[in-house]
Design a protein around this motif. Structure first.
Motif, PDB file in Angstrom:
ATOM      1  N   ILE A 140     108.698 -41.151  33.555  1.00 17.79           N
ATOM      2  CA  ILE A 140     108.341 -42.427  34.171  1.00 17.79           C
ATOM      3  C   ILE A 140     107.126 -43.034  33.481  1.00 17.79           C
ATOM      4  O   ILE A 140     107.095 -44.232  33.166  1.00 17.79           O
ATOM      5  CB  ILE A 140     108.081 -42.228  35.676  1.00 17.79           C
ATOM      6  CG1 ILE A 140     109.382 -41.816  36.380  1.00 17.79           C
ATOM      7  CG2 ILE A 140     107.515 -43.506  36.301  1.00 17.79           C
ATOM      8  CD1 ILE A 140     109.183 -41.310  37.799  1.00 17.79           C
ATOM      9  N   LEU A 141     106.112 -42.204  33.212  1.00 17.49           N
ATOM     10  CA  LEU A 141     104.896 -42.716  32.576  1.00 17.49           C
ATOM     11  C   LEU A 141     105.144 -43.154  31.138  1.00 17.49           C
ATOM     12  O   LEU A 141     104.440 -44.036  30.623  1.00 17.49           O
ATOM     13  CB  LEU A 141     103.799 -41.652  32.619  1.00 17.49           C
ATOM     14  CG  LEU A 141     103.270 -41.285  34.018  1.00 17.49           C
ATOM     15  CD1 LEU A 141     102.163 -40.236  33.903  1.00 17.49           C
ATOM     16  CD2 LEU A 141     102.756 -42.510  34.761  1.00 17.49           C
ATOM     17  N   ALA A 142     106.127 -42.562  30.502  1.00 18.81           N
ATOM     18  CA  ALA A 142     106.461 -42.982  29.134  1.00 18.81           C
ATOM     19  C   ALA A 142     106.978 -44.414  29.116  1.00 18.81           C
ATOM     20  O   ALA A 142     106.833 -45.131  28.121  1.00 18.81           O
ATOM     21  CB  ALA A 142     107.499 -42.036  28.537  1.00 18.81           C
ATOM     22  N   PHE A 192      98.270 -28.903  32.016  1.00 15.31           N
ATOM     23  CA  PHE A 192      97.068 -29.733  32.054  1.00 15.31           C
ATOM     24  C   PHE A 192      96.630 -30.123  30.643  1.00 15.31           C
ATOM     25  O   PHE A 192      96.204 -31.261  30.399  1.00 15.31           O
ATOM     26  CB  PHE A 192      95.944 -28.993  32.782  1.00 15.31           C
ATOM     27  CG  PHE A 192      95.990 -29.136  34.277  1.00 15.31           C
ATOM     28  CD1 PHE A 192      95.277 -30.137  34.920  1.00 15.31           C
ATOM     29  CD2 PHE A 192      96.744 -28.269  35.057  1.00 15.31           C
ATOM     30  CE1 PHE A 192      95.311 -30.273  36.297  1.00 15.31           C
ATOM     31  CE2 PHE A 192      96.790 -28.388  36.440  1.00 15.31           C
ATOM     32  CZ  PHE A 192      96.075 -29.399  37.068  1.00 15.31           C
ATOM     33  N   ARG A 193      96.751 -29.192  29.709  1.00 17.48           N
ATOM     34  CA  ARG A 193      96.354 -29.481  28.325  1.00 17.48           C
ATOM     35  C   ARG A 193      97.200 -30.622  27.747  1.00 17.48           C
ATOM     36  O   ARG A 193      96.687 -31.505  27.048  1.00 17.48           O
ATOM     37  CB  ARG A 193      96.495 -28.229  27.467  1.00 17.48           C
ATOM     38  CG  ARG A 193      96.125 -28.442  25.992  1.00 17.48           C
ATOM     39  CD  ARG A 193      96.283 -27.185  25.169  1.00 17.48           C
ATOM     40  NE  ARG A 193      95.308 -26.154  25.531  1.00 17.48           N
ATOM     41  CZ  ARG A 193      95.578 -25.058  26.222  1.00 17.48           C
ATOM     42  NH1 ARG A 193      96.827 -24.816  26.642  1.00 17.48           N
ATOM     43  NH2 ARG A 193      94.644 -24.174  26.517  1.00 17.48           N
ATOM     44  N   ALA A 194      98.478 -30.618  28.060  1.00 18.66           N
ATOM     45  CA  ALA A 194      99.396 -31.602  27.486  1.00 18.66           C
ATOM     46  C   ALA A 194      99.354 -32.943  28.214  1.00 18.66           C
ATOM     47  O   ALA A 194      99.910 -33.934  27.719  1.00 18.66           O
ATOM     48  CB  ALA A 194     100.822 -31.055  27.518  1.00 18.66           C
ATOM     49  N   ARG A 195      98.714 -32.980  29.375  1.00 26.41           N
ATOM     50  CA  ARG A 195      98.737 -34.194  30.207  1.00 26.41           C
ATOM     51  C   ARG A 195      97.315 -34.557  30.632  1.00 26.41           C
ATOM     52  O   ARG A 195      96.871 -34.180  31.730  1.00 26.41           O
ATOM     53  CB  ARG A 195      99.610 -33.966  31.448  1.00 26.41           C
ATOM     54  CG  ARG A 195     101.078 -33.645  31.132  1.00 26.41           C
ATOM     55  CD  ARG A 195     101.814 -33.234  32.392  1.00 26.41           C
ATOM     56  NE  ARG A 195     103.237 -33.042  32.165  1.00 26.41           N
ATOM     57  CZ  ARG A 195     103.789 -31.915  31.736  1.00 26.41           C
ATOM     58  NH1 ARG A 195     103.010 -30.849  31.466  1.00 26.41           N
ATOM     59  NH2 ARG A 195     105.088 -31.814  31.564  1.00 26.41           N
ATOM     60  N   PRO A 196      96.597 -35.306  29.856  1.00 25.52           N
ATOM     61  CA  PRO A 196      95.230 -35.692  30.238  1.00 25.52           C
ATOM     62  C   PRO A 196      95.163 -36.464  31.548  1.00 25.52           C
ATOM     63  O   PRO A 196      94.111 -36.498  32.196  1.00 25.52           O
ATOM     64  CB  PRO A 196      94.780 -36.559  29.056  1.00 25.52           C
ATOM     65  CG  PRO A 196      95.631 -36.123  27.905  1.00 25.52           C
ATOM     66  CD  PRO A 196      96.952 -35.778  28.505  1.00 25.52           C
TER      67      PRO A 196
END
Length: 435
Positions: A140-142, A192-196
């Motif tokens: 969705i965010l993409a 978490f690392r992949a999604r700021p």
């Protein structure tokens, strides 16, 4: 009976007598009604806000599931609350009540793609319940960025309380990502690392039957994991902790124990880091704000004796007290007996069954409960039912939903009622059943 209890009992009796005088409870036309003490709700909200120190940034989001009536939600919004919605219907109710999207938290283990897209479009806070849900949010965010604050719900796996159905942090709970399952901690850190944009951590241990020690332990594990994320990533990413709600309610008497102040002190002792100012906080209390500020009143239609035991057939049963009827040991309710004018009934207590109108044998509110002997036309009151009971009816036998009335009591004792939900008519019942 303590002075506090006596005062609460007198207030309920005053409300009930006024309801009878005003025809809100009457034979043949208003045989069942629920009441929410709006003055009491305001006092409970004040107690919650006061319990948390001014040094922390906290949003108290009312758990709409506890009482989803839009006028009740409007009242809570006016008192400074946010709102936690556990489904699309509750989200719609929160928006209808006027909550700003950034003061709404959307929690559900089964959010659909359209529901997620709608929440993210509005800027509603979202707590993802699984790795698969995080992947949907990615998609969705993409397509469309969002201003929503987004978190992930952990299952801290601290164990259960006395009521299994109310314990959400057991080893095999359906809620959240099980923190201690093999590989999950590493997968969460990678997420978490992949999604700021993943900046919140959420945990909820349970509600009724869960001791403060267990709740505090679950919050402590959530805070420790948030610290671990920042430490592992070498950057400040987690900015907030949603600590859920779940303060148990005393169903044995009118005293409000434990109070929000006791809850906060327990958190301060177990996890002082929460109050250090590094994290914003969200709470999601529901039952503990509303339960003791409401009661349900029903007329006694008939009485009989069965097997030598008196039975009172009333108009309150599983349709407004499903938890008590189906899980009586976990959800026993206090019941008071009143005459037709609402006055507290006198007389030697007699063990008797208090039954509802539903067509199955287990539709009992109480078994062999010592009460003054009930008679047709009397009234029974189900106490501590401001949350979950009449606001979330069970449509057994197509019984109409009862009216719910808000109540305020003036300085001179004058009782004023306001409609929160009208009583369903038979035409309404036909409409919702395809007629």
């Amino acid at each position: 009976m303590t002075n506090v209890n006596a005062s609460a009992a007198r207030r309920r009796e005053s409300i009930l007598r006024a309801a009878v005088r005003q025809g809100l409870l009457a034979p043949d036309r208003a045989v069942l009604a629920a009441f929410v003490d709006l003055d009491g709700v305001a006092a409970s909200v004040r107690a919650l806000h006061t319990a948390f120190p001014d040094t922390v940034n906290v949003l108290h989001a009312f758990a709409a599931k506890a009482n989803c009536l839009v006028p009740v939600l409007k009242e809570l919004r006016a008192l400074g609350m946010g709102c936690e919605a556990a489904g699309a219907g509750e989200l719609a109710q929160a928006l209808a009540a006027g909550f700003a999207p950034d003061r709404i938290v959307f929690d559900s283990p089964a959010k659909t793609r359209p529901e997620l897209a709608r929440a993210l479009e509005l800027g509603v806070a979202v707590n993802a319940d699984s790795f698969q849900e995080l992947e949907r949010i990615d998609e969705i965010l993409a397509r469309s960025p969002s201003s929503s604050r987004i978190g992930v719900r952990l299952n801290p796996q601290v164990g259960g309380g006395d009521i299994e159905a109310m314990s959400t942090a057991t080893a095999t709970s359906k809620f959240g990502i099980a923190l201690d399952d093999d590989g999950n901690r590493r997968r969460l850190l990678d997420a978490f690392r992949a999604r700021p944009w993943l900046t919140w951590v959420h945990a909820h241990v349970g509600s009724q039957g869960c001791p403060l020690e267990l709740i505090a332990e679950g919050v402590a594990r959530a805070v420790a994991f948030a610290d671990e994320v920042d430490r592992t990533l070498g950057r400040r990413q987690v900015t907030g902790i949603d600590i859920g709600g779940g303060l148990p309610v005393n169903f044995q008497g009118d005293d409000t124990v434990p109070g929000f102040d006791s809850y906060v002190r327990r958190l301060q002792d177990r996890v002082p880091r929460l109050f250090g100012g590094d994290y914003r906080i969200v709470t999601e209390f529901g039952r503990s704000l509303l339960a003791k500020n409401g009661f349900t009143a029903a007329l006694v239609e008939y009485t009989k004796t069965s097997g030598g035991r008196p039975v009172a057939i009333t108009h309150a049963g599983a349709q407004v007290a499903a938890r008590t009827v189906f899980m009586p040991s976990a959800w026993p309710l206090r019941i008071t007996a009143h005459g037709p004018d609402g006055s507290r009934k006198a007389g030697e207590p007699v063990p008797q069954d208090v039954a509802g109108p539903c067509c199955f044998a287990g539709d009992l509110l109480a078994r062999a409960r010592p009460l003054p002997l009930l008679a047709p036309g009397d009234i029974v009151c189900l106490l501590d039912t401001g949350a979950y009971y009449s606001s979330t009816p069970f449509h057994y036998n197509s019984l109409p939903d009862p009216a719910v009335h808000g109540v305020r009591v003036g300085p001179r004792g004058d009782v004023a009622f306001e409609p929160l939900r009208p009583a369903e008519t038979l035409e309404d019942v036909l409409a919702r059943t395809g007629g």
